[in-house]
Design a protein around this motif. Structure first.
Motif, PDB file in Angstrom:
ATOM      1  N   LEU A 170      28.484  31.983  28.863  1.00 26.88           N
ATOM      2  CA  LEU A 170      27.528  32.842  28.173  1.00 26.88           C
ATOM      3  C   LEU A 170      27.831  34.319  28.362  1.00 26.88           C
ATOM      4  O   LEU A 170      27.491  35.139  27.507  1.00 26.88           O
ATOM      5  N   GLY A 171      28.483  34.666  29.452  1.00 31.04           N
ATOM      6  CA  GLY A 171      28.716  36.079  29.753  1.00 31.04           C
ATOM      7  C   GLY A 171      30.076  36.590  29.364  1.00 31.04           C
ATOM      8  O   GLY A 171      30.449  37.719  29.708  1.00 31.04           O
ATOM      9  N   SER A 172      30.836  35.800  28.618  1.00 37.11           N
ATOM     10  CA  SER A 172      32.232  36.164  28.345  1.00 37.11           C
ATOM     11  C   SER A 172      32.413  36.939  27.042  1.00 37.11           C
ATOM     12  O   SER A 172      33.534  37.181  26.625  1.00 37.11           O
TER      13      SER A 172
ATOM     14  N   VAL B 268      25.245  40.660  25.487  1.00 38.39           N
ATOM     15  CA  VAL B 268      24.965  39.772  26.625  1.00 38.39           C
ATOM     16  C   VAL B 268      26.225  39.683  27.464  1.00 38.39           C
ATOM     17  O   VAL B 268      27.181  38.998  27.118  1.00 38.39           O
ATOM     18  N   GLY B 269      26.223  40.417  28.550  1.00 39.80           N
ATOM     19  CA  GLY B 269      27.345  40.398  29.471  1.00 39.80           C
ATOM     20  C   GLY B 269      27.034  39.510  30.663  1.00 39.80           C
ATOM     21  O   GLY B 269      26.075  38.725  30.655  1.00 39.80           O
ATOM     22  N   PRO B 270      27.825  39.622  31.737  1.00 35.77           N
ATOM     23  CA  PRO B 270      27.623  38.779  32.923  1.00 35.77           C
ATOM     24  C   PRO B 270      26.222  38.885  33.519  1.00 35.77           C
ATOM     25  O   PRO B 270      25.665  37.888  33.977  1.00 35.77           O
ATOM     26  N   ALA B 271      25.622  40.099  33.461  1.00 34.73           N
ATOM     27  CA  ALA B 271      24.306  40.275  34.092  1.00 34.73           C
ATOM     28  C   ALA B 271      23.232  39.470  33.365  1.00 34.73           C
ATOM     29  O   ALA B 271      22.445  38.737  33.999  1.00 34.73           O
TER      30      ALA B 271
ATOM     31  N   ALA C 188      23.773  36.979  31.285  1.00 35.76           N
ATOM     32  CA  ALA C 188      24.127  35.565  31.385  1.00 35.76           C
ATOM     33  C   ALA C 188      23.592  34.980  32.680  1.00 35.76           C
ATOM     34  O   ALA C 188      23.066  33.858  32.707  1.00 35.76           O
ATOM     35  N   LYS C 189      23.720  35.738  33.753  1.00 37.98           N
ATOM     36  CA  LYS C 189      23.225  35.267  35.055  1.00 37.98           C
ATOM     37  C   LYS C 189      21.710  35.050  35.009  1.00 37.98           C
ATOM     38  O   LYS C 189      21.192  34.050  35.509  1.00 37.98           O
ATOM     39  N   ARG C 190      20.991  35.996  34.359  1.00 36.66           N
ATOM     40  CA  ARG C 190      19.532  35.862  34.257  1.00 36.66           C
ATOM     41  C   ARG C 190      19.145  34.623  33.434  1.00 36.66           C
ATOM     42  O   ARG C 190      18.179  33.929  33.763  1.00 36.66           O
ATOM     43  N   ILE C 191      19.887  34.382  32.297  1.00 36.79           N
ATOM     44  CA  ILE C 191      19.565  33.216  31.454  1.00 36.79           C
ATOM     45  C   ILE C 191      19.748  31.933  32.245  1.00 36.79           C
ATOM     46  O   ILE C 191      18.899  31.029  32.214  1.00 36.79           O
ATOM     47  N   VAL C 192      20.877  31.826  32.984  1.00 42.88           N
ATOM     48  CA  VAL C 192      21.150  30.611  33.751  1.00 42.88           C
ATOM     49  C   VAL C 192      20.158  30.465  34.896  1.00 42.88           C
ATOM     50  O   VAL C 192      19.709  29.354  35.213  1.00 42.88           O
TER      51      VAL C 192
END
Length: 757
Positions: free
Chosen positions: A121-123, A129-132, A134-138
Motif C-alpha cells: 500500500l505504501g509503494s 499515500v506513502g509509507p506513513a 500505509a502504516k496507519r491503514i494496516v
C-alpha cells in the motif's frame, strides 16, 4: 502473522498443475533450459521499466525460498513493489541481460504478511499515500485492509489524518488498479494473449470486462487486429452456443466488414447468407434470419433489388447516399465569385509565358471545362500533363480572386503536389481538421471549409466515407476539381469513387490521352500506356535504360533474381541505394516471391545484424525499412507510409521510426501496426513513387493478376522499372479486366440525384 493468499480480482481459470519438482515456490522442468516452462510465485522487489501505453514491463521479483532476484519481462498488468504475483512463462537467455522469464500470464495475489501488505500500500500505488499512511491503514484494519479497500472504502475515513478527499482519492486509484488487472486476468483466462488484453483495455477502459462478457464478438468488430476466430473462441468459453442468434448475427456483421475491407460497399444478400452459413457451419435459413434480425435492429440497411437485395452497413449506406445528394446539391448551386470562362484565354496565355510551356489542345480543353463547371474530373495516365493543368488552373483561380486549396489522400501525394505546384497541399484529413479525441472531422456542413475552389489529386485513392466527409465540408458556392488516374487500382477503403463519378455521366470529365512532350521517349510512360491498351511491355537492351523485363519462371527463381537485382545489380549499374531507392512491389503476400518471404530474405541480405526486437514471427532491426499498416490519425501516420527504424530499445521493446522529416515512437503493443517494407504489395503502393521498382509477375500470382494491377505497379517507378516475369503470367494479367470491380451503387445514385429521377 500470515493470512490466506487470495487472488486480487477474478479467480483465474483452472489449468494443468505445474510440471516438475517444487523448488521453494519455483516450478520448472528439470533441468531448466532456454525456452523451458516456468511457474513462479513470489514478491515484486522493484520496477525496472514500464510503459503505460504498451503495457510492456520489466520487473525484478524474488521467488519464495530463493535468495536471488529474477527478471520478468513482458506485457502484463501494472504491479508495484510489495505485490505478490503468480507467473507463468518461458525461461530465455538474453546475450546482454542474462537469464529472464518471458511472462505469459501474471496474476496478482494478496500480500502474505502484514509487513508485505504495508509495503504494497505504501509503494506508490495511490498518489498521496506513502509509507506513513500505509502504516496507519494496516494498523487500523490489519488483515482486513484489502477487504476494506474492496468492499467498504468509505471506512478509510476512520484512518487518522487521511481525510475525506484523500480517502476518495485512495478509493478511485484502487478501483483503477483493480480494473486493469481484472481485464488482463479475465481475457488471459479465456485464452487471449497479454498483448491482446492490453489492447482491449485501451479500447474499452474500465468497463472492458463487462463489455466483453456481454458481447464478446465486439472484440472482432471494435478492436483492431482481433480476428473473428479469436472472438468466437472467447465467446464459446463464455458459453455462447454454435447455433445462437448472437453468433449468427456477429458472423454476418464480420463478413460485411470483411467485404468492406476488400473494397465493396454492399453485399448481395444471397452471397452474404451463403458465406455466413459456410463460415459459421450453420444452415442458410439461420443466416437469413440473422440478416433480418440485424435489419430490424437497424444494424444493417437492406435495399431491395431486381435480382438480389443489397445489404449495407449503415455508415457505408449513409456515405453513398450522402455523396450523391451533396454532389447534386453542389452542382445545382451558383458558383461563388466571378465567372471563369471569360478569363481563360488571358490567364492561360500569361501562364504559358511565366511557366515557359506550351499547353496542348487537350490541356486547354480540360481547363476550359473546369472553368465552365463547378465539379469536374480530370483523368489520364502518366505523362499526359495533369500536373501542368493543375498549375494553370491555380493561375486562373488567382485571376478570378478565388481562394484555392490543394489536397491529396496521403502525405506522400500531398508532398509531391506541393513540390510540383509550389503551393501548399495537405492531406484530406488535415484539410478537414480531423480530431483524434472524438474520431470526427471538425469541418462539416455546419463548419464548412473557407475556400472558393478545391483541387484533389490522386482522387482514385479516396474511399466513399472520406469523400462523403469532404463533400459535406464544401461551401455551396465552391468549385471541386478531381484529378487522378481512373485506370489505377481503386482505393484501399470501400468504394470506387472516381470510377463511379465518371460512370454516372453527369459530372463533366476530361480524359487525357496524348502524352505530353516532356514524357515522350520515356520507356516507363510508353509501357504504361501499352499495358493500359492490353499490350505486352517492351524490354530495353542497354545498361542505361528505364524499363527491363527479366524473364523467370517459377516462384523460387523469381525470388532469387529479385534478391540479386535489389542487392547487387541495380546499385552497381544505376548507383541507387538498395534500401532507400529500390522498392519491391508484389501482387501477393504468400509464396517465395510474396511480401512475407521476400522481406525476410531482403532483410537478411541488406540488414543482417544489429540491435533487434522480435514480435511473434517478425523481427525488426535498427535501420530496417518498415511500413505503417493502418491509419493512425493521432500520430499522423497512415496506411502505406514507409519509414526507417531510427532508434530501438531492446529492453523496452520500442522502436522510433523516421517518416521523411518526422519521427514516431512505437511501443510493443503498437508493433503489429508495422511490417517490413523492403517488399510491399502493389495495393499498398498507391499514391507513392519510387526511384526504382522491381515487380515479380508469376503464374502462382494468378488470383491477383489484372491489367490495372500491372498498370498501377509500373506507374510507381520514376527512373527504373524491372519486371521479373513469366511471359504467360503477364499475358494472363493483361487479359483480366474485371478484378477491379467493386459492389457499389454510387454511379446510379448520382445519376438519379442530378437528373431528379
Amino acid at each position: 502473522m500470515s493470512r490466506p493468499r487470495q487472488p486480487i480480482g477474478p479467480a483465474p481459470a483452472k489449468g494443468p498443475p505445474p510440471r516438475g519438482p517444487a523448488q521453494g515456490g519455483l516450478f520448472v522442468p528439470s533441468p531448466v533450459s532456454a525456452g523451458g516452462d516456468v511457474v513462479l510465485e513470489g514478491e515484486v522487489v522493484r520496477i525496472t521499466y514500464e510503459s503505460a501505453e504498451s503495457g510492456f514491463r520489466v520487473i525484478r521479483a524474488r521467488a519464495d525460498g530463493e535468495a536471488l532476484e529474477r527478471t520478468l519481462v513482458g506485457v502484463f498488468p501494472p504491479v508495484i513493489p510489495g505485490t505478490r504475483v503468480r507467473v507463468t512463462g518461458k525461461l530465455v537467455r538474453d546475450l546482454k541481460r542474462g537469464e529472464q522469464v518471458r511472462v505469459e500470464t501474471l496474476l496478482t495475489i494478496a500480500p502474505a504478511t502484514l509487513a508485505g501488505l504495508e509495503r504494497f500500500l505504501g509503494s506508490g500505488l495511490v498518489r498521496g499515500v506513502g509509507p506513513a499512511y500505509a502504516k496507519r491503514i494496516v494498523e487500523m484494519f490489519g488483515e482486513q485492509s484489502l477487504d476494506v479497500l474492496d468492499k467498504y472504502p468509505e471506512r478509510l475515513r476512520e484512518v487518522p489524518g487521511l481525510g475525506k478527499e484523500r480517502a476518495a482519492e485512495v478509493q478511485r486509484a484502487w478501483e483503477s488498479h483493480r480494473a486493469i488487472g481484472a481485464i488482463m486476468i479475465f481475457l488471459q483466462s479465456h485464452g487471449a494473449s497479454p498483448a491482446l488484453a492490453s489492447r482491449v483495455y485501451k479500447r474499452f477502459g474500465p468497463k472492458a470486462v463487462a463489455i466483453v462478457s456481454q458481447s464478446p464478438y465486439r472484440l472482432a468488430l471494435d478492436v483492431w487486429g482481433v480476428g473473428f476466430k479469436t472472438a468466437d473462441r472467447i465467446a464459446a468459453s463464455l458459453g455462447i452456443g454454435k447455433e445462437s442468434p448472437e453468433r449468427a448475427q456477429a458472423g454476418v456483421l464480420h463478413l460485411l466488414f470483411e467485404r468492406a475491407s476488400q473494397g465493396h460497399v454492399f453485399a448481395p444478400r444471397g452471397q452474404l447468407a451463403e458465406a455466413a452459413s459456410a463460415m459459421l457451419e450453420i444452415d442458410v435459413i439461420t443466416a437469413e434470419s440473422a440478416i433480418d434480425a440485424l435489419a430490424a435492429a437497424e444494424r444493417v440497411k437492406i435495399e431491395k433489388g431486381l435480382e438480389d437485395d443489397a445489404v449495407y452497413s449503415p455508415p457505408l449506406w449513409a456515405a453513398e447516399v450522402g455523396v450523391a445528394t451533396r454532389l447534386a446539391s453542389l452542382l445545382s448551386s451558383p458558383a461563388a465569385g466571378r465567372a471563369l470562362t471569360p478569363l481563360v484565354t488571358d490567364a492561360l496565355d500569361a501562364f504559358e509565358r511565366r511557366a515557359k510551356v506550351s499547353l496542348a489542345p487537350e490541356q486547354r480543353d480540360a481547363i476550359a471545362l473546369a472553368a465552365a463547371n463547378k465539379v469536374v474530373v480530370i483523368t489520364g495516365g502518366p505523362g499526359v500533363g495533369k500536373t501542368t493543368i493543375v498549375r494553370a488552373l491555380l493561375d486562373l483561380f488567382d485571376k478570378a480572386g478565388l481562394r484555392a486549396r490543394l489536397a491529396a489522400p496521403t502525405g506522400r501525394a500531398a508532398k509531391r503536389m506541393t513540390e510540383a505546384t509550389s503551393r501548399e497541399a495537405v492531406t484530406l484529413h488535415r484539410l478537414l481538421e480531423y480530431d483524434p479525441k472524438t474520431g470526427e472531422f471538425t469541418r462539416d456542413e455546419d463548419n464548412p471549409l473557407d475556400l472558393g475552389a478545391l483541387v484533389v489529386d490522386e482522387s482514385s485513392m479516396v474511399d466513399i466515407q472520406l469523400f462523403d466527409s469532404l463533400c459535406a465540408s464544401l461551401p455551396s458556392g465552391a468549385r471541386l476539381v478531381l484529378v487522378g488516374d481512373v485506370d489505377q487500382l481503386p482505393s484501399v477503403g470501400p468504394g470506387a469513387v472516381l470510377r463511379d463519378v465518371i460512370d454516372s455521366r453527369v459530372i463533366p470529365t476530361a480524359r487525357l490521352t496524348a502524352v505530353f512532350r516532356q514524357a515522350e521517349g520515356s520507356q516507363i510512360v510508353e509501357n504504361a500506356h501499352r499495358i493500359h491498351a492490353g499490350l505486352a511491355p517492351h524490354s530495353e537492351k542497354g545498361k542505361t535504360g528505364e524499363f527491363y523485363v527479366v524473364e523467370r519462371s517459377g516462384d523460387e527463381a523469381s525470388a532469387e533474381a529479385i534478391i540479386d537485382l535489389v542487392a547487387t545489380r541495380i546499385p552497381r549499374s544505376f548507383g541507387l541505394d538498395p534500401v532507400r531507392d529500390v522498392q519491391v512491389l508484389t501482387p501477393m503476400h504468400r509464396g517465395e516471391s510474396g511480401t512475407a518471404k521476400l522481406n525476410e530474405r531482403l532483410q537478411a541480405t541488406l540488414n543482417p545484424t544489429g540491435p533487434s526486437v522480435r514480435v511473434g514471427q517478425r523481427l525488426y532491426r535498427l535501420g530496417d525499412k518498415v511500413m505503417q499498416l493502418k491509419n493512425d490519425y493521432e500520430r499522423e501516420v497512415y496506411n502505406g507510409d514507409v519509414g526507417i527504424v531510427a532508434r530501438l530499445d531492446q529492453e523496452a521493446r520500442t522502436l522510433v521510426v523516421r517518416f521523411d522529416d518526422r519521427e514516431v515512437t512505437y511501443g510493443e503493443n503498437d508493433l503489429d501496426e508495422l511490417s517490413l517494407a523492403y517488399a510491399t504489395s502493389i495495393h499498398k503502393s498507391q499514391g507513392s513513387e519510387y526511384p526504382a521498382v522491381v515487380i515479380p509477375i508469376q503464374m502462382n500470382h494468378f488470383v491477383m493478376l489484372s491489367r490495372n494491377l500491372l498498370y498501377t505497379a509500373v506507374t510507381r517507378g520514376k527512373r527504373l522499372v524491372v519486371l521479373v516475369a513469366d511471359p504467360r503470367a503477364v499475358s494472363l494479367g493483361l487479359a483480366e479486366i474485371r478484378k477491379g470491380w467493386r459492389a457499389t451503387s454510387l454511379a446510379e445514385r448520382l445519376t438519379s440525384a442530378v437528373r431528379g429521377t
